[in-house]
Design an enzyme around this catalytic site. Structure first.
Site, PDB file in Angstrom:
ATOM      1  N   GLY A  16       0.763  -1.241   0.000  1.00  0.00           N
ATOM      2  CA  GLY A  16       0.000   0.000   0.000  1.00  0.00           C
ATOM      3  C   GLY A  16       0.794   1.291   0.000  1.00  0.00           C
ATOM      4  N   ASP A  37       0.978   3.364   4.515  1.00  0.00           N
ATOM      5  CA  ASP A  37      -0.170   4.029   3.900  1.00  0.00           C
ATOM      6  C   ASP A  37      -1.151   4.485   4.970  1.00  0.00           C
ATOM      7  OD1 ASP A  37      -0.939   1.453   4.600  1.00  0.00           O
ATOM      8  OD2 ASP A  37      -1.686   0.912   2.609  1.00  0.00           O
ATOM      9  N   ASP A  59      -3.811   1.788  11.521  1.00  0.00           N
ATOM     10  CA  ASP A  59      -5.166   1.481  11.973  1.00  0.00           C
ATOM     11  C   ASP A  59      -5.075   1.019  13.434  1.00  0.00           C
ATOM     12  OD1 ASP A  59      -7.982   0.539  10.452  1.00  0.00           O
ATOM     13  OD2 ASP A  59      -7.455  -0.746  12.116  1.00  0.00           O
TER      14      ASP A  59
HETATM   15  P1  IMP Z   1      -2.869  -2.066  11.386  1.00  0.00           P
HETATM   16  O1  IMP Z   1      -1.786  -3.092  11.534  1.00  0.00           O
HETATM   17  O2  IMP Z   1      -4.134  -2.487  12.075  1.00  0.00           O
HETATM   18  O3  IMP Z   1      -2.427  -0.688  11.809  1.00  0.00           O
HETATM   19  O4  IMP Z   1      -3.280  -2.043   9.861  1.00  0.00           O
HETATM   20  C1  IMP Z   1      -2.499  -1.420   8.924  1.00  0.00           C
HETATM   21  C2  IMP Z   1      -2.828  -1.941   7.559  1.00  0.00           C
HETATM   22  O5  IMP Z   1      -4.214  -2.235   7.440  1.00  0.00           O
HETATM   23  C3  IMP Z   1      -2.555  -0.896   6.482  1.00  0.00           C
HETATM   24  O6  IMP Z   1      -1.238  -0.965   6.004  1.00  0.00           O
HETATM   25  C4  IMP Z   1      -3.563  -1.257   5.412  1.00  0.00           C
HETATM   26  O7  IMP Z   1      -3.018  -2.223   4.550  1.00  0.00           O
HETATM   27  C5  IMP Z   1      -4.711  -1.874   6.168  1.00  0.00           C
HETATM   28  N1  IMP Z   1      -5.839  -0.936   6.346  1.00  0.00           N
HETATM   29  C6  IMP Z   1      -6.273  -0.388   7.499  1.00  0.00           C
HETATM   30  N2  IMP Z   1      -7.321   0.421   7.300  1.00  0.00           N
HETATM   31  C7  IMP Z   1      -7.542   0.410   5.965  1.00  0.00           C
HETATM   32  C8  IMP Z   1      -8.491   1.099   5.118  1.00  0.00           C
HETATM   33  O8  IMP Z   1      -9.349   1.901   5.557  1.00  0.00           O
HETATM   34  N3  IMP Z   1      -8.393   0.840   3.794  1.00  0.00           N
HETATM   35  C9  IMP Z   1      -7.477  -0.022   3.256  1.00  0.00           C
HETATM   36  N4  IMP Z   1      -6.580  -0.674   4.017  1.00  0.00           N
HETATM   37  C10 IMP Z   1      -6.608  -0.453   5.363  1.00  0.00           C
END
Ligand code: IMP
Length: 180
Positions: free
Chosen positions: A48, A104, A107
């Site tokens: 991403g 990118d 979350d």
């Molecule tokens: P985390 O490990 O929960 O912080 O997730 C991070 C990853 O989740 C990012 O690099 C994205 O690939 C994916 N992600 C989280 N939210 C979104 C979204 O709203 N759209 C697309 N991908 C997302």
């Protein structure tokens, strides 16, 4: 306002290419100031972050730097898997390097939390994070709060500018928000 229909969901344009450019420049200016005289190693989290990273590194001013890539998987579709898997492992030595992880979107912060621990264990001098987007309400790992953020967003699912929906729509030039 531009709209996109993808896999039965309706998306509306949220950040235009012009807004994205301004956000990226703001992040690049802060990084340029903070890393003056240093030689950071940018670690781009595939897939991403490649679009954001390409714009970000070209917007830096007078920063001598290297760029490498890593690919991890912790997410599928609209819900988090909660597990991090190294699909493309790190190719570069991070020992005694100032690492800037380029994402990118942050979350839950799980991806960043695990990557920071990984780079620290490998001897990185510092590990900071630049993320195009940040969902502060979703953050579960306090150490994953990005140091440089393009734009904050609430809990909505977004696509475009590198962000995918099951592998597609990364090539959109704007960021679109899902409409319930
Ligand atoms: P985390 O490990 O929960 O912080 O997730 C991070 C990853 O989740 C990012 O690099 C994205 O690939 C994916 N992600 C989280 N939210 C979104 C979204 O709203 N759209 C697309 N991908 C997302």
């Amino acid at each position: 306002m531009r709209t996109i229909d993808e896999q039965g969901y309706h998306f509306e344009e949220w950040l235009t290419p012009e807004q994205i450019r301004a956000d990226v420049q703001q992040v690049a200016d802060r990084i340029s100031a903070d890393y003056k005289g240093k030689e950071p190693l940018f670690v781009v989290v595939l897939n991403g972050a490649f679009v954001f990273a390409a714009d970000l590194i070209r917007a830096l001013k007078n920063v001598r730097c290297e760029i490498t890539f890593i690919r991890v998987s912790s997410y599928w579709g609209m819900s988090s898997k909660g597990q991090l898997e190294f699909i493309v492992p790190l190719q570069q030595v991070v020992d005694q390097r100032d690492v800037v992880i380029v994402e990118d979107i942050v979350d839950t912060g799980l991806t960043i939390h695990q990557l920071k621990a990984h780079f620290r264990a490998l001897g990185a001098t510092s590990t900071r994070v630049a993320s195009m987007l940040f969902k502060p309400n979703k953050l579960e790992y306090e150490d994953s709060k990005p140091d440089y953020v393009g734009h904050e967003i609430t809990d909505e699912f977004v696509i475009g500018y590198g962000l995918d929906f099951d592998g597609f729509v990364r090539n959109l030039d704007a960021i679109y928000k899902v409409k319930e």
